[in-house]
Design a protein around this motif. Structure first.
Motif, mmCIF file in Angstrom:
data_model
loop_
_atom_site.group_PDB
_atom_site.id
_atom_site.type_symbol
_atom_site.label_atom_id
_atom_site.label_comp_id
_atom_site.label_asym_id
_atom_site.label_seq_id
_atom_site.Cartn_x
_atom_site.Cartn_y
_atom_site.Cartn_z
ATOM 1 N N ASN A 77 22.996 70.376 79.682
ATOM 2 C CA ASN A 77 22.803 70.012 78.275
ATOM 3 C C ASN A 77 23.911 70.559 77.375
ATOM 4 N N LYS A 78 24.805 71.370 77.940
ATOM 5 C CA LYS A 78 25.946 71.917 77.188
ATOM 6 C C LYS A 78 27.264 71.219 77.537
ATOM 7 N N VAL A 79 27.221 70.266 78.462
ATOM 8 C CA VAL A 79 28.427 69.523 78.836
ATOM 9 C C VAL A 79 28.798 68.608 77.679
ATOM 10 N N LEU A 80 30.051 68.675 77.290
ATOM 11 C CA LEU A 80 30.526 67.912 76.134
ATOM 12 C C LEU A 80 30.609 66.418 76.446
ATOM 13 N N PRO A 81 30.343 65.574 75.445
ATOM 14 C CA PRO A 81 30.477 64.124 75.637
ATOM 15 C C PRO A 81 31.917 63.750 75.993
ATOM 16 N N ASP A 82 32.045 62.617 76.656
ATOM 17 C CA ASP A 82 33.336 62.081 77.088
ATOM 18 C C ASP A 82 34.091 63.065 77.983
ATOM 19 N N SER A 83 33.360 63.656 78.921
ATOM 20 C CA SER A 83 33.924 64.607 79.882
ATOM 21 C C SER A 83 33.780 64.063 81.290
ATOM 22 N N PHE A 84 34.440 64.745 82.218
ATOM 23 C CA PHE A 84 34.246 64.477 83.636
ATOM 24 C C PHE A 84 33.493 65.639 84.264
ATOM 25 N N VAL A 85 32.605 65.322 85.199
ATOM 26 C CA VAL A 85 31.923 66.328 85.997
ATOM 27 C C VAL A 85 32.198 65.987 87.454
ATOM 28 N N VAL A 86 32.747 66.966 88.196
ATOM 29 C CA VAL A 86 33.086 66.756 89.603
ATOM 30 C C VAL A 86 32.028 67.430 90.469
ATOM 31 N N ARG A 87 31.503 66.671 91.400
ATOM 32 C CA ARG A 87 30.496 67.178 92.334
ATOM 33 C C ARG A 87 31.097 67.228 93.737
ATOM 34 N N ASP A 88 30.832 68.315 94.456
ATOM 35 C CA ASP A 88 31.238 68.470 95.859
ATOM 36 C C ASP A 88 32.742 68.398 96.064
ATOM 37 N N GLY A 89 33.487 69.031 95.208
ATOM 38 C CA GLY A 89 34.931 68.953 95.315
ATOM 39 C C GLY A 89 35.577 69.963 96.222
ATOM 40 N N SER A 90 34.864 71.007 96.651
ATOM 41 C CA SER A 90 35.518 72.022 97.469
ATOM 42 C C SER A 90 34.542 72.649 98.456
ATOM 43 N N ARG A 91 35.026 73.617 99.180
ATOM 44 C CA ARG A 91 34.283 74.227 100.275
ATOM 45 C C ARG A 91 33.003 74.935 99.826
ATOM 46 N N GLY A 92 33.032 75.644 98.705
ATOM 47 C CA GLY A 92 31.883 76.426 98.272
ATOM 48 C C GLY A 92 30.606 75.628 98.172
ATOM 49 N N PRO A 93 30.575 74.557 97.361
ATOM 50 C CA PRO A 93 29.344 73.790 97.225
ATOM 51 C C PRO A 93 28.965 73.007 98.480
#
Length: 140
Positions: A77-93
């Motif tokens: 709910n704090k992610v700014l509008p007109d942004s990108f969110v990347v899911r599963d981009g690296s080893r950790g997640p």
């Protein structure tokens, strides 16, 4: 002496392959993510720290630091509008069970207005090949 050298060569090949998988192969996914987001230089990006580090690196450290945000410490709910969110981009997640659970929980609560913009399909092996990174656009 030849037996020792042969033994060291064989055991070193395994280690070299492991390092290659660890440091070189995930570059395909990271480059794919960067190739997409670089077209939007003034857009905020929310991702895991390793993805953000690669975006900094591939941009030549020219991406404005204020536009890069850690997805794990940012409530949706704090992610700014007109942004990108990347899911599963690296080893950790992908590999770390705690980060995997947090990532799954976060994305179950993803607002329905976010739309999947791109799935980065490359050829990394090992744990990097378990999931294809997804780039979501947060609508205005």
């Amino acid at each position: 002496g030849a037996i020792i050298i042969a033994f060291l060569l064989v055991t070193s090949l395994y280690y070299i392959n492991t390092l290659h998988e660890e440091y070189v192969l995930p570059g395909d996914d990271f480059k794919g993510i960067y190739e997409y987001v670089k077209e939007y230089p003034d857009r905020n990006i929310y991702a895991e720290d390793t993805v953000l580090a690669r975006i900094r690196y591939y941009s030549g450290f020219k991406k404005k630091e204020a536009l890069l945000h850690d997805i794990f410490s940012t409530p949706f709910n704090k992610v700014l509008p007109d942004s990108f969110v990347v899911r599963d981009g690296s080893r950790g997640p992908v590999e770390n069970p705690v980060q995997r659970r947090v990532m799954e929980e976060k994305f179950r609560a993803m607002p329905p207005t976010w739309r999947l913009e791109k799935t980065v399909v490359e050829n990394p092996l090992g744990y990097y090949g378990l999931f294809d990174p997804e780039i979501y656009h947060v609508s205005k």
